[in-house]
Design an enzyme around this catalytic site. Structure first.
Site, PDB file in Angstrom:
ATOM      1  N   ASP A 163      -4.715  -7.669  -3.013  1.00  0.00           N
ATOM      2  CA  ASP A 163      -5.066  -7.306  -4.389  1.00  0.00           C
ATOM      3  C   ASP A 163      -4.419  -5.952  -4.639  1.00  0.00           C
ATOM      4  OD1 ASP A 163      -6.195  -6.501  -6.749  1.00  0.00           O
ATOM      5  OD2 ASP A 163      -8.237  -6.339  -5.982  1.00  0.00           O
ATOM      6  N   LYS A 218       1.091   0.699 -11.202  1.00  0.00           N
ATOM      7  CA  LYS A 218       1.024  -0.659 -11.730  1.00  0.00           C
ATOM      8  C   LYS A 218       1.159  -0.681 -13.254  1.00  0.00           C
ATOM      9  CE  LYS A 218      -2.018  -4.662 -11.220  1.00  0.00           C
ATOM     10  NZ  LYS A 218      -3.366  -5.018 -10.735  1.00  0.00           N
ATOM     11  N   GLU A 269      -5.319 -12.535 -10.998  1.00  0.00           N
ATOM     12  CA  GLU A 269      -6.517 -11.942 -10.410  1.00  0.00           C
ATOM     13  C   GLU A 269      -7.806 -12.709 -10.746  1.00  0.00           C
ATOM     14  OE1 GLU A 269      -5.949  -7.944 -11.719  1.00  0.00           O
ATOM     15  OE2 GLU A 269      -4.354  -7.641 -10.260  1.00  0.00           O
ATOM     16  N   ASP A 285     -12.816  -9.611 -15.633  1.00  0.00           N
ATOM     17  CA  ASP A 285     -12.133  -8.703 -14.703  1.00  0.00           C
ATOM     18  C   ASP A 285     -11.775  -7.411 -15.430  1.00  0.00           C
ATOM     19  OD1 ASP A 285     -10.468  -7.366 -12.993  1.00  0.00           O
ATOM     20  OD2 ASP A 285      -9.101  -9.026 -12.645  1.00  0.00           O
TER      21      ASP A 285
END
Lengths: 242, 537
Positions: free
Chosen positions: B8, B70, B171, B193
């Site tokens: 992850d 990211k 994810e 999420d």
């Protein structure tokens, strides 16, 4: 549940040969019905047996490539059929205007029409990239970055396209979309007249129970009722094959 | 035997895990931590420091410590949202070739995948140390709304770290897999999420081994970082008011405040007020102390906008999936931000049920990735401990390293199936500044679809196919992905040339575009030249 590589390869060569002629329900391997559950179950069954992930590390990259392509076509069919409105529109398209008078096709487990559909020249086309009701027909959308926008359409104010060297005439209104001959599922109801269809149905039933002689007889009766149907001739040829 | 791990790769934190027959095991960092900060520092002494140690340097060396990479990966630096994100970063980012961001660290110029590769390399080393063997293969998770360029760049980062990226998975889908694997469930779940940098919501139907995503939605620039930033702004205003110092111009002060804000936020998830003094604020060689007091109600006032947005996106996903909130049988919370009480309260209001509590929001994604990695590597078995509630506590040394894991007792390998969807519409530019959709959003993948187009001008011998992502009819309002040129067309009258444009989205969610002249058969399957993606050397 997962298929063996042998089963997979057999399926691949079967669908690849007729990939462009398969209708949406052919891809999902179910008879054309508008049941959301049946459509989802069919897709899940295919996913459980031959989703590309199940074969990672078990097949050659080239076979995997082909599998992904064929599986992507299954998904595309599912994507259209899982939307109830689109599924209904597609079924109307398959059945045509006579849907109200003729009963829906009685597809059995391995209906003759579907088996033949793969080997026959197209009788009517299923338009694959164009759905009725969507503005984009095969011929209206244009890729062209150098022509000026047609004056009738609002030009974008932020970044107009570069002006052309010479004035270019406004594109003519798009010609009527010519139905593209993309074959698909052939509905027998469209391939013959009503009398012939009655015989054809009986032939289908006989074929289903394995009574080949009766099936042949009924196909011949159907041809007598509608001598011009190429569909029936092909069906006869298929049935008479030893 | 070499292992396949699940990673992850988060905005703020990363987790690495491996599936064993006894359960999913998390790889620990050098300090025994299960969660590794996605921070890379380039200390003045040379070398590279990653993880917890690097995070500690953020306060002291803000301009040579990269975090939240990211948010930049696979991004076009010219995009307005990226420009906005850049304003808050204490380190320098330049424009590189192909409009990709380049991070400048002293004399080094790094692409974002190179920075992410440092994080991945660190995770790989942690896993190798614990498992006692090489780690060569990985499944990496990405936000569901990641674009093509972002996915390609993430794959590139994996490659640079020496990993064979078996698959990129979304994810929320990974979280659902961890939630439902091996449980023989038949239900519809919502995965909410809310991470450090991104927000995703996915609705899935789970039927035993099949995990089908019905709809997904999200916001790439919505996360815990935004909440930290809001609190830091509040602290900066306080500081300005009391001490007549504006810290916003000072990188180091502001970074310190953001780090303090993160702690205050976490504290307020458990307590109703936070009070204290922030020390270590250096100004002109002197230490300044900032006393503060913040109540949960005040914090909720600051974050309400972010939470409202997430709930609105959840409603939109429900509409797209044609579901009513009552159809959802479980809400799976992922990401640290879901610990904020206001988020949980709003979710409970929407769905009429409390979110599932037994799931660890930090680890569930890596766990799902580990299960998928095991599945793709053929080493996943229906073990007892695969379910979320049974996630095994990890030891410093894995039982795998001793070889006493009962691999042999397992029978046929398990292969759960993930059926994901496209996060956004994919379109091409047409005449007049318009765009035509080829693949809509929320379509199942992998998928391939062909549309036929034609030329708009007489004697045109080439067409330029600009591909974009978004839902707008106007081409400019969408996000430009790249272009494909089809040349050598026969010079004919306009409308006489038919061009088949095929869009294919593969299992990684990466787009492949093919254009073909339907009559001559001239074909171009150029990989789309994606803006912002790393250029092949």
């Amino acid at each position: 549940m997962t298929w063996s590589v042998t089963e997979l390869v057999a399926w691949q060569s079967e669908v690849e040969a007729y990939a462009d002629r398969r209708g949406k329900f052919d891809w999902l391997e179910i008879p054309p019905i508008a049941s959301a559950t049946a459509i989802q179950d069919a897709y899940h069954t295919i996913a459980r047996t031959r989703h590309p992930d199940l074969f990672v590390g078990r097949i050659e990259p080239e076979v995997m490539d082909r599998l992904v392509r064929m599986y992507s076509r299954v998904t595309a069919a599912y994507a259209d059929l899982k939307e109830p409105e689109r599924c209904a529109a597609y079924l109307r398209e398959l059945r045509g205007p006579r849907a109200a008078t003729t009963p829906p096709p009685l597809h059995g487990q391995a209906p003759l029409a579907r088996r033949l559909g793969a080997t026959l020249p197209p009788m009517r086309s299923e338009i694959s990239s164009h759905r009725p009701g969507t503005p984009a027909t095969a011929t209206t959308a244009r890729i062209e970055r150098f022509a000026p926008p047609p004056p009738t359409r609002p030009a974008p104010t932020t970044a107009p396209p570069p002006s052309p060297p010479a004035p270019v005439p406004v594109p003519a209104p798009p010609p009527a979309p010519t139905p593209r001959q993309v074959p698909g599922e052939i509905d027998p109801a469209h391939a013959m007249n009503a009398r012939a269809l009655a015989y054809y149905r009986r032939a289908e039933g006989a074929q289903h129970t394995g009574d080949r002689a009766v099936a042949l007889l009924h196909i011949k009766m159907a041809i007598a009722a509608d001598p011009r149907s190429t569909f029936l001739r092909a069906a006869l040829a298929e049935l008479s094959r030893p | 035997m070499p292992f396949a791990v699940g990673i992850d790769l988060g905005t703020t934190n990363s987790v690495v895990a491996v599936a064993t027959p006894t359960g999913v095991e998390f790889a620990l960092g050098p300090l025994g931590e299960r969660v590794h900060p996605s921070v890379v520092a380039f200390p003045p002494t040379g070398g590279v420091v990653v993880g917890t140690e690097a995070k500690a340097r953020r306060a002291t060396e803000p301009d040579t410590t990269v975090y939240s990479a990211k948010r930049l990966i696979g991004q076009n630096i010219k995009s307005p949202l990226v420009q906005l994100a850049l304003t808050g970063l204490p380190f320098r980012v330049d424009e590189g070739p192909n409009q990709q961001p380049i991070i400048v660290m002293r004399d080094r110029r790094l692409t974002v995948p190179e920075v992410s590769a440092q994080v991945l390399g660190h995770l790989k080393r942690c896993a190798e140390r614990q498992l006692g063997d090489r780690v060569t293969q990985a499944v990496i998770t990405v936000p569901a709304n990641f674009s093509d360029a972002q996915r390609q760049a993430t794959k590139e980062a994996g490659r640079l770290a020496g990993l064979d990226v078996l698959r990129l998975i979304n994810e929320p889908t990974a979280a659902a897999l961890a939630y439902g694997f091996g449980q023989r469930k038949q239900e519809v779940v919502c995965v909410f999420d809310f991470g450090g940098g991104t927000f995703d919501v996915s609705l899935l139907v789970i039927k035993d081994e099949v995990f089908e995503v019905l709809a997904t939605d999200g916001d790439f620039f919505l996360g815990g970082d935004d909440i930290d930033r809001a609190i830091a702004e509040f602290l900066a205003a306080e500081m300005n008011r009391h001490q007549h110092v504006d810290p916003r111009a000072d990188n180091q002060l502001m970074t310190r405040l953001v780090l303090a804000a993160e702690e205050i936020k976490m504290h307020l998830s458990a307590a109703s007020s936070a009070e204290g003094v922030i020390d270590g604020l250096m100004r002109g060689g002197q230490e300044v102390k900032l006393p503060f007091r913040l109540t949960r109600a005040q914090l909720e006032g600051m974050v309400r906008g972010f939470v409202d947005r997430s709930i609105e996106l959840t409603r939109r996903a429900l509409t797209a999936a044609r579901l009513d909130p009552r159809d959802i049988s479980e809400v799976v919370c992922v990401g640290g931000t879901t610990r904020v009480p206001l988020v949980r309260q709003r979710l409970a209001e929407l769905f009429g049920r409390e979110p599932a509590l037994r799931i660890n929001p930090d680890e569930v994604v890596a766990q799902g990735a580990a299960i998928q990695a095991g599945s793709l590597a053929g080493s996943l078995f229906h073990g007892r401990g695969m379910a979320t509630r049974d996630a095994v506590p990890t030891h410093a040394m894995s039982p795998l390293a001793h070889g006493d894991v009962p691999w042999a007792s397992a029978v046929a390998p398990a292969r759960p199936i993930l059926l994901d969807v496209t996060p956004a519409g994919l379109r091409i530019a047409t005449a007049g500044g318009f765009s035509e959709e080829i693949l809509e959003r929320n379509l199942p993948t992998p998928i391939e679809r062909t549309r036929t187009f034609t030329t708009a001008r007489d004697h045109q011998t080439q067409v330029v196919i600009d591909c974009c992502r978004g839902e707008s009819k106007r081409f400019e309002e969408n996000e430009l992905l790249g272009r494909l040129v089809l040349e050598g067309l026969p010079p004919r009258r306009r409308g006489d040339v038919r061009i088949d444009v095929t869009f294919r989205v593969d299992q990684d969610g990466i787009l492949h575009v093919r254009a073909r002249d339907a009559d001559t058969g001239i074909e171009q399957e150029t990989a789309l030249e994606v803006l912002g993606a790393p250029v092949a050397a």
